[in-house]
Write a protein that holds these residues in place. Sequence first.
Motif, PDB file in Angstrom:
ATOM      1  N   PRO A  30       0.807  -1.224   0.000  1.00 21.55           N
ATOM      2  CA  PRO A  30       0.000   0.000   0.000  1.00 21.55           C
ATOM      3  C   PRO A  30       0.844   1.279   0.000  1.00 21.55           C
ATOM      4  CG  PRO A  30      -0.151  -1.133   2.112  1.00 21.55           C
ATOM      5  CD  PRO A  30       0.624  -2.030   1.211  1.00 21.55           C
ATOM      6  N   GLU A  31       0.236   2.341  -0.512  1.00 18.07           N
ATOM      7  CA  GLU A  31       0.908   3.636  -0.587  1.00 18.07           C
ATOM      8  C   GLU A  31       1.375   4.062   0.814  1.00 18.07           C
ATOM      9  OE1 GLU A  31      -1.520   6.336  -2.821  1.00 18.07           O
ATOM     10  OE2 GLU A  31      -0.022   7.928  -2.629  1.00 18.07           O
ATOM     11  N   GLY A  32       2.591   4.587   0.875  1.00 20.13           N
ATOM     12  CA  GLY A  32       3.117   5.052   2.156  1.00 20.13           C
ATOM     13  C   GLY A  32       3.918   4.000   2.901  1.00 20.13           C
ATOM     14  N   PHE A  33       3.975   2.774   2.374  1.00 20.14           N
ATOM     15  CA  PHE A  33       4.715   1.689   3.026  1.00 20.14           C
ATOM     16  C   PHE A  33       5.673   1.028   2.027  1.00 20.14           C
ATOM     17  CE2 PHE A  33       0.688   2.136   5.223  1.00 20.14           C
ATOM     18  CZ  PHE A  33       1.082   2.236   6.543  1.00 20.14           C
ATOM     19  N   ASN A  34       6.706   0.384   2.565  1.00 24.42           N
ATOM     20  CA  ASN A  34       7.678  -0.311   1.719  1.00 24.42           C
ATOM     21  C   ASN A  34       8.113  -1.613   2.373  1.00 24.42           C
ATOM     22  OD1 ASN A  34       8.283   2.746   0.948  1.00 24.42           O
ATOM     23  ND2 ASN A  34       8.951   1.426  -0.710  1.00 24.42           N
ATOM     24  N   ARG A  35       8.285  -2.632   1.532  1.00 23.38           N
ATOM     25  CA  ARG A  35       8.882  -3.881   2.037  1.00 23.38           C
ATOM     26  C   ARG A  35      10.380  -3.926   1.773  1.00 23.38           C
ATOM     27  NH1 ARG A  35       5.091  -8.991   0.395  1.00 23.38           N
ATOM     28  NH2 ARG A  35       3.214  -8.440   1.569  1.00 23.38           N
ATOM     29  N   ASP A  36      10.856  -3.075   0.873  1.00 30.36           N
ATOM     30  CA  ASP A  36      12.301  -2.937   0.678  1.00 30.36           C
ATOM     31  C   ASP A  36      12.611  -1.472   0.424  1.00 30.36           C
ATOM     32  OD1 ASP A  36      11.240  -2.800  -1.875  1.00 30.36           O
ATOM     33  OD2 ASP A  36      12.680  -4.147  -2.796  1.00 30.36           O
ATOM     34  N   TRP A  37      13.875  -1.103   0.598  1.00 28.27           N
ATOM     35  CA  TRP A  37      14.260   0.298   0.519  1.00 28.27           C
ATOM     36  C   TRP A  37      15.765   0.378   0.248  1.00 28.27           C
ATOM     37  CZ3 TRP A  37      12.698  -2.510   4.694  1.00 28.27           C
ATOM     38  CH2 TRP A  37      13.645  -2.738   5.688  1.00 28.27           C
ATOM     39  N   ILE A  38      16.213   1.578  -0.133  1.00 28.11           N
ATOM     40  CA  ILE A  38      17.634   1.789  -0.445  1.00 28.11           C
ATOM     41  C   ILE A  38      18.285   2.613   0.669  1.00 28.11           C
ATOM     42  CG2 ILE A  38      19.277   2.830  -2.068  1.00 28.11           C
ATOM     43  CD1 ILE A  38      17.869   0.412  -3.241  1.00 28.11           C
ATOM     44  N   VAL A  39      19.458   2.169   1.089  1.00 30.99           N
ATOM     45  CA  VAL A  39      20.254   2.923   2.064  1.00 30.99           C
ATOM     46  C   VAL A  39      21.573   3.330   1.407  1.00 30.99           C
ATOM     47  CG1 VAL A  39      21.570   2.751   4.227  1.00 30.99           C
ATOM     48  CG2 VAL A  39      19.260   1.809   4.094  1.00 30.99           C
ATOM     49  N   GLN A  40      21.951   4.590   1.579  1.00 30.18           N
ATOM     50  CA  GLN A  40      23.261   5.057   1.117  1.00 30.18           C
ATOM     51  C   GLN A  40      24.046   5.462   2.354  1.00 30.18           C
ATOM     52  OE1 GLN A  40      22.995   8.067  -1.889  1.00 30.18           O
ATOM     53  NE2 GLN A  40      21.722   6.835  -3.220  1.00 30.18           N
ATOM     54  N   GLU A  41      25.231   4.863   2.520  1.00 32.76           N
ATOM     55  CA  GLU A  41      25.991   5.117   3.742  1.00 32.76           C
ATOM     56  C   GLU A  41      27.477   5.277   3.415  1.00 32.76           C
ATOM     57  OE1 GLU A  41      26.607   3.013   8.115  1.00 32.76           O
ATOM     58  OE2 GLU A  41      25.714   1.875   6.500  1.00 32.76           O
ATOM     59  N   VAL A  42      28.099   6.273   4.008  1.00 28.81           N
ATOM     60  CA  VAL A  42      29.551   6.426   3.869  1.00 28.81           C
ATOM     61  C   VAL A  42      30.203   5.520   4.903  1.00 28.81           C
ATOM     62  CG1 VAL A  42      31.507   8.006   4.016  1.00 28.81           C
ATOM     63  CG2 VAL A  42      29.337   8.791   3.046  1.00 28.81           C
ATOM     64  N   ILE A  43      31.021   4.576   4.437  1.00 29.32           N
ATOM     65  CA  ILE A  43      31.644   3.643   5.375  1.00 29.32           C
ATOM     66  C   ILE A  43      33.164   3.674   5.226  1.00 29.32           C
ATOM     67  CG2 ILE A  43      29.655   2.112   5.545  1.00 29.32           C
ATOM     68  CD1 ILE A  43      31.124   0.172   3.727  1.00 29.32           C
ATOM     69  N   GLY A  44      33.863   3.113   6.208  1.00 25.38           N
ATOM     70  CA  GLY A  44      35.316   3.098   6.214  1.00 25.38           C
ATOM     71  C   GLY A  44      35.848   4.089   7.217  1.00 25.38           C
ATOM     72  N   LYS A  45      37.179   4.191   7.225  1.00 26.77           N
ATOM     73  CA  LYS A  45      37.839   5.135   8.143  1.00 26.77           C
ATOM     74  C   LYS A  45      38.646   6.112   7.311  1.00 26.77           C
ATOM     75  CE  LYS A  45      38.197   2.495  12.390  1.00 26.77           C
ATOM     76  NZ  LYS A  45      38.832   1.301  12.838  1.00 26.77           N
ATOM     77  N   TYR A  46      38.577   7.384   7.674  1.00 28.39           N
ATOM     78  CA  TYR A  46      39.314   8.426   6.952  1.00 28.39           C
ATOM     79  C   TYR A  46      40.795   8.067   6.859  1.00 28.39           C
ATOM     80  CZ  TYR A  46      41.400  12.896   5.782  1.00 28.39           C
ATOM     81  OH  TYR A  46      42.119  13.865   5.174  1.00 28.39           O
ATOM     82  N   PRO A  47      41.453   8.185   5.709  1.00 30.62           N
ATOM     83  CA  PRO A  47      40.902   8.749   4.469  1.00 30.62           C
ATOM     84  C   PRO A  47      40.344   7.686   3.527  1.00 30.62           C
ATOM     85  CG  PRO A  47      43.255   8.482   4.250  1.00 30.62           C
ATOM     86  CD  PRO A  47      42.894   7.912   5.600  1.00 30.62           C
TER      87      PRO A  47
END
Length: 179
Positions: A30-47
Amino acid sequence: MARFGMVIDTKKCVGCMDCVVACKTENNVPEGFNRDWIVQEVIGKYPDLHMEIRSERCNHCDNPPCVSCCPTGASHVHDLGGVVLVNHKECISCKACLASCPYDARFIHPDGYADKCTLCIHRVEKGMNPACVDVCPTHCMYFGDLDDPNSEVSKLLKSRKHHTNIPAAGTKPQIFYLM
Ligand code: SF4
Ligand code: SF4
């Protein structure tokens, strides 16, 4: 008995959200709900940092708190591949499973039951892949039996570095991300 899971190659995911649209279409989410989704994340240690893009959903955990906390047995582990499912008729919408899931993978469907990814079990029963796997334009998702050493998912996990989401929660996720 099979143990179904997914392996998702974060190096190939471009975040196009075709998997999200395919899931909503296939499962009439239904509208307004999701069973899957996209995540964007910065990972690791600088640099040494990089952006990881992940298609996320219920992890079909091998040690699922959503099942052990359910007072009616509506949340259960299916015989086919250990997929975690909800029996809509037995669900009383108490939301205990929503509170127990570390991944926020569940929601209450407007029709009054806990809902989430089913790994498209209606397709898997016919020998097909989940809809998200089949539509991915970069072919970054793989579905199969994690207990079969000759399956593509097992071979990928043997040959590539990978992680699961929030392993410290102890739920033993069955969705793996190639790094
Ligand atoms: Fe349950 Fe959440 Fe694990 Fe899915 S991700 S099996 S809803 S604890
Ligand atoms: Fe079980 Fe439904 Fe309550 Fe979730 S909301 S714990 S599936 S009865």
